[in-house]
Design a protein around this motif. Structure first.
Motif, short mmCIF file in Angstrom:
data_model
loop_
_atom_site.label_atom_id
_atom_site.label_comp_id
_atom_site.label_asym_id
_atom_site.label_seq_id
_atom_site.Cartn_x
_atom_site.Cartn_y
_atom_site.Cartn_z
N VAL A 16 40.72 37.04 42.97
CA VAL A 16 40.41 35.58 43.45
C VAL A 16 41.03 35.09 44.50
O VAL A 16 40.38 34.46 45.47
CB VAL A 16 40.91 34.69 42.27
CG1 VAL A 16 40.57 33.15 42.50
CG2 VAL A 16 39.73 35.26 40.85
N VAL A 40 38.03 34.07 47.17
CA VAL A 40 37.75 32.54 47.26
C VAL A 40 38.80 31.80 48.25
O VAL A 40 38.05 31.08 48.87
CB VAL A 40 38.07 32.01 45.93
CG1 VAL A 40 38.05 30.54 45.85
CG2 VAL A 40 37.28 32.44 44.79
N VAL A 94 31.31 29.63 39.82
CA VAL A 94 31.91 31.11 39.22
C VAL A 94 31.01 31.62 38.47
O VAL A 94 30.70 30.88 37.23
CB VAL A 94 33.37 30.68 38.61
CG1 VAL A 94 33.73 32.34 38.47
CG2 VAL A 94 34.31 30.18 39.61
N GLY A 120 32.29 32.59 34.25
CA GLY A 120 33.43 31.96 34.07
C GLY A 120 34.47 32.28 33.08
O GLY A 120 35.72 32.00 33.23
N GLY A 141 37.05 35.15 36.24
CA GLY A 141 36.35 33.78 36.20
C GLY A 141 37.43 32.77 35.83
O GLY A 141 37.57 31.60 36.29
N ALA A 197 40.02 32.20 38.36
CA ALA A 197 39.09 31.41 39.48
C ALA A 197 38.95 30.09 39.15
O ALA A 197 39.35 29.17 40.03
CB ALA A 197 37.83 32.13 39.88
N VAL A 208 30.46 26.81 36.46
CA VAL A 208 30.84 28.11 35.79
C VAL A 208 29.44 28.34 35.08
O VAL A 208 28.91 27.42 34.74
CB VAL A 208 31.92 28.17 34.82
CG1 VAL A 208 33.27 28.23 35.61
CG2 VAL A 208 31.83 27.33 33.65
N LEU A 262 31.38 32.58 43.64
CA LEU A 262 32.14 33.82 43.29
C LEU A 262 31.06 34.52 42.48
O LEU A 262 31.05 34.16 41.38
CB LEU A 262 33.23 33.66 43.12
CG LEU A 262 34.46 35.11 42.51
CD1 LEU A 262 34.48 35.73 44.17
CD2 LEU A 262 35.54 34.48 42.12
#
Length: 318
Positions: A127, A131, A145, A148, A153, A156, A169, A206
Protein backbone atom coordinates in the motif's frame (compact mmCIF):
# COMPACT_ATOMS: atom_id res chain seq x y z
CA UNK A 1 13.81 -27.84 9.55
CA UNK A 2 10.32 -28.41 8.15
CA UNK A 3 8.57 -26.33 5.49
CA UNK A 4 5.50 -26.39 3.30
CA UNK A 5 6.69 -27.58 -0.11
CA UNK A 6 4.97 -27.73 -3.51
CA UNK A 7 6.02 -31.06 -5.11
CA UNK A 8 3.85 -30.31 -8.14
CA UNK A 9 1.38 -27.59 -9.19
CA UNK A 10 -2.24 -28.13 -8.25
CA UNK A 11 -4.95 -27.55 -5.69
CA UNK A 12 -4.45 -26.88 -1.97
CA UNK A 13 -3.96 -30.59 -1.37
CA UNK A 14 -0.50 -30.52 -3.03
CA UNK A 15 0.94 -28.45 -0.18
CA UNK A 16 3.21 -30.86 1.72
CA UNK A 17 4.85 -30.52 5.15
CA UNK A 18 8.35 -31.91 4.57
CA UNK A 19 11.82 -31.91 6.06
CA UNK A 20 14.19 -29.62 4.12
CA UNK A 21 17.64 -28.10 4.55
CA UNK A 22 18.06 -25.27 7.06
CA UNK A 23 18.64 -21.80 5.59
CA UNK A 24 22.01 -20.12 6.06
CA UNK A 25 22.49 -16.40 6.64
CA UNK A 26 24.46 -15.02 3.73
CA UNK A 27 26.20 -11.67 3.51
CA UNK A 28 23.81 -8.98 4.71
CA UNK A 29 21.21 -11.52 5.87
CA UNK A 30 19.75 -12.89 9.08
CA UNK A 31 17.95 -16.15 9.75
CA UNK A 32 14.55 -15.71 11.39
CA UNK A 33 12.91 -18.45 13.43
CA UNK A 34 9.36 -18.09 12.13
CA UNK A 35 6.46 -17.57 14.52
CA UNK A 36 3.83 -16.90 11.86
CA UNK A 37 3.34 -16.20 8.18
CA UNK A 38 0.32 -15.27 6.05
CA UNK A 39 -1.55 -16.51 2.99
CA UNK A 40 -1.26 -14.13 0.04
CA UNK A 41 -2.71 -14.41 -3.46
CA UNK A 42 0.83 -14.80 -4.76
CA UNK A 43 1.17 -17.99 -2.69
CA UNK A 44 -1.97 -19.37 -4.33
CA UNK A 45 -0.63 -18.49 -7.78
CA UNK A 46 2.72 -20.13 -6.98
CA UNK A 47 0.95 -23.29 -5.82
CA UNK A 48 -0.98 -23.41 -9.09
CA UNK A 49 2.28 -23.10 -11.06
CA UNK A 50 1.67 -19.55 -12.31
CA UNK A 51 4.14 -17.50 -10.23
CA UNK A 52 7.65 -18.86 -9.83
CA UNK A 53 9.89 -17.39 -7.11
CA UNK A 54 12.49 -14.86 -8.31
CA UNK A 55 15.99 -16.24 -9.01
CA UNK A 56 17.80 -17.01 -5.79
CA UNK A 57 14.68 -16.87 -3.61
CA UNK A 58 13.45 -19.71 -1.42
CA UNK A 59 11.31 -22.23 -3.36
CA UNK A 60 8.75 -22.36 -0.54
CA UNK A 61 5.74 -20.02 -0.48
CA UNK A 62 5.31 -17.19 2.00
CA UNK A 63 5.98 -13.52 1.27
CA UNK A 64 6.09 -12.31 4.87
CA UNK A 65 6.68 -13.58 8.37
CA UNK A 66 7.17 -12.67 11.99
CA UNK A 67 9.55 -14.30 14.44
CA UNK A 68 12.85 -13.99 16.28
CA UNK A 69 16.32 -13.61 14.83
CA UNK A 70 18.22 -16.89 15.26
CA UNK A 71 21.41 -16.05 13.34
CA UNK A 72 23.06 -12.84 12.12
CA UNK A 73 25.16 -13.08 8.97
CA UNK A 74 28.28 -11.10 8.02
CA UNK A 75 27.81 -7.43 7.18
CA UNK A 76 24.67 -6.99 9.29
CA UNK A 77 24.46 -4.24 11.89
CA UNK A 78 21.60 -2.98 14.03
CA UNK A 79 20.05 -6.42 14.60
CA UNK A 80 20.86 -9.09 17.20
CA UNK A 81 19.98 -12.70 17.93
CA UNK A 82 16.70 -12.77 19.83
CA UNK A 83 15.23 -9.58 18.34
CA UNK A 84 11.51 -9.87 17.58
CA UNK A 85 10.91 -8.87 13.97
CA UNK A 86 8.61 -9.12 11.01
CA UNK A 87 9.90 -9.26 7.46
CA UNK A 88 9.08 -8.82 3.80
CA UNK A 89 10.19 -11.94 1.88
CA UNK A 90 10.69 -13.05 -1.71
CA UNK A 91 9.58 -16.50 -0.49
CA UNK A 92 10.16 -19.03 2.26
CA UNK A 93 7.76 -17.84 4.95
CA UNK A 94 5.96 -21.21 5.10
CA UNK A 95 8.82 -22.73 7.07
CA UNK A 96 10.29 -23.02 10.53
CA UNK A 97 13.18 -20.73 9.54
CA UNK A 98 13.91 -18.33 6.69
CA UNK A 99 16.90 -16.26 5.55
CA UNK A 100 16.05 -12.57 5.15
CA UNK A 101 18.04 -9.60 3.81
CA UNK A 102 18.50 -7.25 6.76
CA UNK A 103 17.03 -4.35 4.77
CA UNK A 104 13.69 -6.17 4.67
CA UNK A 105 13.37 -6.49 8.46
CA UNK A 106 11.04 -4.43 10.63
CA UNK A 107 10.78 -4.39 14.41
CA UNK A 108 7.48 -5.69 15.77
CA UNK A 109 5.47 -2.52 16.41
CA UNK A 110 4.68 -1.63 20.00
CA UNK A 111 1.20 -2.84 20.91
CA UNK A 112 1.20 -5.67 18.33
CA UNK A 113 1.87 -9.27 19.39
CA UNK A 114 4.46 -11.37 17.58
CA UNK A 115 2.00 -13.57 15.66
CA UNK A 116 -0.23 -10.69 14.53
CA UNK A 117 2.84 -8.82 13.26
CA UNK A 118 3.01 -11.37 10.42
CA UNK A 119 -0.06 -9.64 8.95
CA UNK A 120 1.83 -6.38 8.37
CA UNK A 121 4.88 -6.49 6.04
CA UNK A 122 3.30 -7.36 2.69
CA UNK A 123 0.22 -5.12 3.01
CA UNK A 124 2.03 -2.10 4.41
CA UNK A 125 4.81 -2.32 1.82
CA UNK A 126 2.32 -2.82 -1.02
CA UNK A 127 0.00 0.00 0.00
CA UNK A 128 2.66 2.54 0.91
CA UNK A 129 4.73 1.92 -2.22
CA UNK A 130 1.77 2.10 -4.59
CA UNK A 131 -0.71 4.54 -3.09
CA UNK A 132 1.85 7.01 -1.74
CA UNK A 133 5.21 6.48 -3.49
CA UNK A 134 3.78 5.83 -6.99
CA UNK A 135 0.35 7.52 -7.01
CA UNK A 136 1.21 10.28 -4.48
CA UNK A 137 -2.19 10.33 -2.79
CA UNK A 138 -2.64 13.68 -1.04
CA UNK A 139 -4.89 14.90 1.79
CA UNK A 140 -8.31 15.84 0.49
CA UNK A 141 -8.14 13.53 -2.52
CA UNK A 142 -10.32 10.45 -3.04
CA UNK A 143 -8.92 6.90 -3.17
CA UNK A 144 -10.90 3.99 -4.64
CA UNK A 145 -9.80 0.58 -3.38
CA UNK A 146 -11.04 -2.49 -5.24
CA UNK A 147 -11.36 -5.44 -2.86
CA UNK A 148 -11.62 -3.19 0.17
CA UNK A 149 -12.05 -6.06 2.64
CA UNK A 150 -8.88 -7.90 1.57
CA UNK A 151 -5.63 -7.69 3.50
CA UNK A 152 -4.34 -4.99 1.17
CA UNK A 153 -7.71 -3.29 1.07
CA UNK A 154 -8.16 -3.04 4.83
CA UNK A 155 -4.69 -1.48 5.15
CA UNK A 156 -5.25 0.91 2.23
CA UNK A 157 -8.49 2.19 3.76
CA UNK A 158 -6.82 2.93 7.08
CA UNK A 159 -3.66 4.55 5.71
CA UNK A 160 -5.60 6.77 3.31
CA UNK A 161 -7.90 7.93 6.10
CA UNK A 162 -4.89 8.54 8.34
CA UNK A 163 -3.49 11.05 5.84
CA UNK A 164 -6.81 12.83 5.33
CA UNK A 165 -8.17 11.28 2.13
CA UNK A 166 -11.73 10.26 1.31
CA UNK A 167 -11.95 6.50 0.72
CA UNK A 168 -14.27 4.51 -1.53
CA UNK A 169 -14.25 0.71 -1.65
CA UNK A 170 -15.76 -2.07 -3.70
CA UNK A 171 -16.67 -5.41 -2.14
CA UNK A 172 -19.12 -8.22 -2.83
CA UNK A 173 -21.20 -8.44 0.33
CA UNK A 174 -22.88 -6.33 2.99
CA UNK A 175 -20.66 -7.94 5.64
CA UNK A 176 -17.47 -6.97 3.82
CA UNK A 177 -18.70 -3.44 3.19
CA UNK A 178 -19.64 -3.08 6.86
CA UNK A 179 -16.10 -4.06 7.83
CA UNK A 180 -14.73 -1.41 5.46
CA UNK A 181 -17.04 1.21 6.97
CA UNK A 182 -15.78 0.30 10.44
CA UNK A 183 -12.21 0.93 9.24
CA UNK A 184 -13.18 4.37 7.93
CA UNK A 185 -14.38 3.92 4.34
CA UNK A 186 -16.68 6.76 3.25
CA UNK A 187 -18.20 5.37 0.03
CA UNK A 188 -19.31 1.73 -0.14
CA UNK A 189 -19.99 0.00 -3.46
CA UNK A 190 -21.35 -3.53 -3.72
CA UNK A 191 -19.93 -4.47 -7.12
CA UNK A 192 -22.60 -7.16 -7.54
CA UNK A 193 -25.34 -4.51 -7.47
CA UNK A 194 -23.77 -1.20 -8.50
CA UNK A 195 -21.33 0.17 -11.08
CA UNK A 196 -18.50 1.90 -9.24
CA UNK A 197 -18.12 4.39 -12.11
CA UNK A 198 -21.49 5.86 -11.09
CA UNK A 199 -20.65 6.07 -7.40
CA UNK A 200 -17.26 7.78 -7.22
CA UNK A 201 -14.80 9.95 -9.18
CA UNK A 202 -11.49 9.01 -7.58
CA UNK A 203 -8.16 10.76 -7.85
CA UNK A 204 -6.36 7.46 -7.22
CA UNK A 205 -7.47 3.86 -7.83
CA UNK A 206 -5.71 0.84 -6.29
CA UNK A 207 -6.72 -2.08 -8.49
CA UNK A 208 -6.30 -5.82 -7.96
CA UNK A 209 -8.57 -6.85 -10.86
CA UNK A 210 -6.62 -5.86 -13.96
CA UNK A 211 -8.00 -6.31 -17.47
CA UNK A 212 -11.69 -6.64 -16.57
CA UNK A 213 -11.73 -3.21 -14.91
CA UNK A 214 -9.18 -1.32 -17.03
CA UNK A 215 -11.49 0.82 -19.19
CA UNK A 216 -14.01 1.38 -16.39
CA UNK A 217 -11.22 2.44 -14.04
CA UNK A 218 -10.03 5.06 -16.53
CA UNK A 219 -13.63 6.15 -17.15
CA UNK A 220 -14.08 6.68 -13.41
CA UNK A 221 -10.86 8.64 -12.78
CA UNK A 222 -10.93 12.34 -12.03
CA UNK A 223 -8.90 14.75 -14.13
CA UNK A 224 -5.20 14.19 -13.32
CA UNK A 225 -6.15 10.85 -11.81
CA UNK A 226 -3.77 7.94 -11.22
CA UNK A 227 -4.58 4.25 -11.65
CA UNK A 228 -2.21 1.72 -10.09
CA UNK A 229 -2.71 -1.92 -11.09
CA UNK A 230 -1.26 -4.45 -8.62
CA UNK A 231 -3.25 -7.59 -9.43
CA UNK A 232 -4.66 -9.54 -12.35
CA UNK A 233 -7.62 -11.40 -10.87
CA UNK A 234 -9.74 -10.20 -13.81
CA UNK A 235 -7.30 -11.12 -16.58
CA UNK A 236 -4.21 -9.80 -18.31
CA UNK A 237 -5.37 -8.34 -21.65
CA UNK A 238 -7.81 -5.51 -22.32
CA UNK A 239 -8.46 -2.73 -24.82
CA UNK A 240 -8.18 0.86 -23.60
CA UNK A 241 -9.53 4.02 -25.22
CA UNK A 242 -6.48 6.28 -25.02
CA UNK A 243 -8.61 9.32 -25.85
CA UNK A 244 -10.23 9.01 -22.43
CA UNK A 245 -6.82 8.81 -20.78
CA UNK A 246 -5.61 11.88 -22.70
CA UNK A 247 -8.73 13.92 -21.97
CA UNK A 248 -8.26 13.35 -18.25
CA UNK A 249 -4.47 13.83 -18.29
CA UNK A 250 -4.47 10.60 -16.31
CA UNK A 251 -1.74 8.05 -15.64
CA UNK A 252 -1.75 4.26 -15.49
CA UNK A 253 0.97 2.42 -13.57
CA UNK A 254 1.43 -1.28 -12.89
CA UNK A 255 3.78 -2.65 -10.26
CA UNK A 256 4.81 -5.86 -8.52
CA UNK A 257 6.74 -6.14 -5.26
CA UNK A 258 8.15 -9.67 -5.07
CA UNK A 259 10.73 -9.59 -7.92
CA UNK A 260 12.18 -6.16 -7.08
CA UNK A 261 15.88 -5.92 -6.24
CA UNK A 262 16.86 -5.95 -2.58
CA UNK A 263 17.80 -2.28 -2.69
CA UNK A 264 14.31 -1.25 -3.86
CA UNK A 265 12.63 -3.44 -1.24
CA UNK A 266 14.87 -2.00 1.45
CA UNK A 267 13.87 1.53 0.42
CA UNK A 268 10.18 0.62 0.60
CA UNK A 269 10.60 -1.10 3.97
CA UNK A 270 12.47 1.94 5.25
CA UNK A 271 9.62 4.21 4.17
CA UNK A 272 7.11 1.92 5.86
CA UNK A 273 9.08 2.03 9.10
CA UNK A 274 9.24 5.82 8.92
CA UNK A 275 5.66 6.58 7.93
CA UNK A 276 3.44 3.60 8.81
CA UNK A 277 4.95 2.19 12.01
CA UNK A 278 4.20 5.38 14.03
CA UNK A 279 0.55 5.18 12.93
CA UNK A 280 0.33 1.56 14.06
CA UNK A 281 2.00 2.28 17.40
CA UNK A 282 -0.36 5.23 17.94
CA UNK A 283 -3.39 3.01 17.30
CA UNK A 284 -4.49 4.94 14.20
CA UNK A 285 -3.88 1.90 11.97
CA UNK A 286 -4.15 -1.77 12.90
CA UNK A 287 -3.62 -5.15 11.30
CA UNK A 288 -6.88 -6.90 10.40
CA UNK A 289 -6.76 -10.69 10.89
CA UNK A 290 -9.62 -12.92 9.77
CA UNK A 291 -8.30 -16.12 11.35
CA UNK A 292 -5.18 -17.91 12.50
CA UNK A 293 -4.40 -21.59 11.93
CA UNK A 294 -1.36 -23.89 12.17
CA UNK A 295 1.10 -23.83 9.28
CA UNK A 296 0.64 -27.57 8.79
CA UNK A 297 -2.96 -26.70 7.80
CA UNK A 298 -1.80 -24.35 5.04
CA UNK A 299 -4.04 -26.12 2.54
CA UNK A 300 -7.11 -25.01 4.48
CA UNK A 301 -5.75 -21.47 4.60
CA UNK A 302 -5.44 -21.50 0.82
CA UNK A 303 -9.03 -22.74 0.48
CA UNK A 304 -10.27 -19.87 2.63
CA UNK A 305 -8.42 -17.28 0.53
CA UNK A 306 -9.55 -18.83 -2.76
CA UNK A 307 -13.18 -18.77 -1.59
CA UNK A 308 -12.76 -15.03 -0.80
CA UNK A 309 -14.93 -15.29 2.30
CA UNK A 310 -12.28 -13.77 4.59
CA UNK A 311 -11.90 -10.18 5.77
CA UNK A 312 -8.28 -9.10 6.24
CA UNK A 313 -5.44 -11.58 6.58
CA UNK A 314 -5.30 -15.34 7.09
CA UNK A 315 -2.31 -16.20 9.28
CA UNK A 316 -0.42 -19.49 9.67
CA UNK A 317 1.46 -20.17 12.89
CA UNK A 318 4.51 -22.33 13.37
Amino acid sequence: MYAITIPQPGGPEVLTWAEVADPVAGDGEVVVEVAATAVNRADVMQRRGHYDPPPGASPYPGLECSGRIAEVGPGVSGWSVGDEVCALLAGGGYAEKVAVPAGQLLPVPKGVDLVTAAALPEVTATVWSNVFMVAHLRPGETLLVHGGSSGIGTMAVQLAKAVGATVAVTAGSAEKLAACRELGADILVNYREQDFTEAVTPDVILDIIGAKYLQRNVDALAVNGRLVVIGLQGGTKAELNLATLLSKRAAVAATSLRPRPREEKAAIVGAVREHVWPLIEAGAVRPVVDRTMPLVEAAEGHRVVEESTHIGKVLLTV
